[in-house]
Scaffold this motif. Structure first.
Motif, PDB file in Angstrom:
ATOM      1  N   ASN A  74      28.762 -12.250 -38.943  1.00 51.06           N
ATOM      2  CA  ASN A  74      28.564 -13.584 -39.505  1.00 51.06           C
ATOM      3  C   ASN A  74      27.379 -14.204 -38.764  1.00 51.06           C
ATOM      4  O   ASN A  74      27.246 -14.051 -37.554  1.00 51.06           O
ATOM      5  N   LEU A  75      26.531 -14.878 -39.514  1.00 50.67           N
ATOM      6  CA  LEU A  75      25.325 -15.471 -38.944  1.00 50.67           C
ATOM      7  C   LEU A  75      25.504 -16.941 -38.608  1.00 50.67           C
ATOM      8  O   LEU A  75      26.362 -17.619 -39.183  1.00 50.67           O
ATOM      9  N   LEU A  76      24.658 -17.419 -37.719  1.00 51.52           N
ATOM     10  CA  LEU A  76      24.529 -18.854 -37.498  1.00 51.52           C
ATOM     11  C   LEU A  76      23.683 -19.417 -38.631  1.00 51.52           C
ATOM     12  O   LEU A  76      22.846 -18.709 -39.202  1.00 51.52           O
ATOM     13  N   PRO A  77      23.871 -20.686 -38.977  1.00 50.70           N
ATOM     14  CA  PRO A  77      23.041 -21.264 -40.039  1.00 50.70           C
ATOM     15  C   PRO A  77      21.570 -21.319 -39.621  1.00 50.70           C
ATOM     16  O   PRO A  77      21.252 -21.386 -38.441  1.00 50.70           O
ATOM     17  N   ASN A  78      20.699 -21.296 -40.621  1.00 50.14           N
ATOM     18  CA  ASN A  78      19.249 -21.417 -40.447  1.00 50.14           C
ATOM     19  C   ASN A  78      18.620 -20.260 -39.674  1.00 50.14           C
ATOM     20  O   ASN A  78      17.591 -20.435 -39.024  1.00 50.14           O
ATOM     21  N   LYS A  79      19.220 -19.094 -39.730  1.00 45.78           N
ATOM     22  CA  LYS A  79      18.651 -17.899 -39.106  1.00 45.78           C
ATOM     23  C   LYS A  79      18.177 -16.956 -40.198  1.00 45.78           C
ATOM     24  O   LYS A  79      18.782 -16.878 -41.266  1.00 45.78           O
ATOM     25  N   LYS A  80      17.112 -16.243 -39.946  1.00 43.87           N
ATOM     26  CA  LYS A  80      16.551 -15.322 -40.933  1.00 43.87           C
ATOM     27  C   LYS A  80      17.357 -14.028 -40.941  1.00 43.87           C
ATOM     28  O   LYS A  80      17.479 -13.358 -39.909  1.00 43.87           O
ATOM     29  N   ILE A  81      17.881 -13.701 -42.104  1.00 41.01           N
ATOM     30  CA  ILE A  81      18.753 -12.532 -42.247  1.00 41.01           C
ATOM     31  C   ILE A  81      18.013 -11.257 -41.844  1.00 41.01           C
ATOM     32  O   ILE A  81      18.555 -10.424 -41.103  1.00 41.01           O
ATOM     33  N   LYS A  82      16.794 -11.098 -42.299  1.00 40.72           N
ATOM     34  CA  LYS A  82      16.053  -9.871 -42.037  1.00 40.72           C
ATOM     35  C   LYS A  82      15.814  -9.656 -40.549  1.00 40.72           C
ATOM     36  O   LYS A  82      16.063  -8.563 -40.022  1.00 40.72           O
ATOM     37  N   SER A  83      15.351 -10.675 -39.855  1.00 40.97           N
ATOM     38  CA  SER A  83      15.051 -10.498 -38.433  1.00 40.97           C
ATOM     39  C   SER A  83      16.313 -10.297 -37.604  1.00 40.97           C
ATOM     40  O   SER A  83      16.331  -9.467 -36.691  1.00 40.97           O
TER      41      SER A  83
END
Length: 130
Positions: A74-83
């Protein structure tokens, strides 16, 4: 799935749980990873193994010398998925290679969701509500 190494001094066996732990700890260090998502393993494999551990954020498959790792994050908001995904792939492959000497052929990163911060009481009205 285990990694078995034999030398004149004896055998070294690294089990799947240890490999999963290495992958999780490597992914934790990546900026943008918020948490891990527990996805159910294949029911047939679970029954064959007789394992009660049905949920795991990491799946490891091995076919001969080829080892593939899949990790659900799960990602943090406003982070670039690709990187974030590329950094997780690099960190996981490098950590497993450094700690076990076994090369990972592929790291699949599955973005399961985004963890948004909880802003106060969920029963409180939104600013647009009256």
């Amino acid at each position: 799935m285990e990694i078995i190494k034999t030398s004149e001094k004896g055998n070294l066996i690294i089990n799947e749980e240890a490999l999963a732990s290495i992958a999780i700890n490597a992914a934790k260090d990546v900026d943008g990873v918020s948490s891990f998502s527990n996805k159910p393993m294949d029911v047939v494999d679970t029954i064959k193994k007789g394992s009660l551990k049905v949920m795991s954020p990491v799946r490891i498959t091995q076919d001969g010398e080829r080892m593939d790792v899949s990790i659900y994050i799960n990602l943090l908001p406003n982070k670039k998925i690709k990187s974030v995904s590329e950094n997780v792939q690099h960190n996981v492959a490098e950590a497993i290679l450094n700690m076990t000497g076994k090369e990972v052929s592929k790291v699949n990163v599955i973005i399961a969701g985004i963890d948004f911060p909880d802003n106060g009481d969920s029963n409180a009205p939104l600013t647009s509500e009256k």
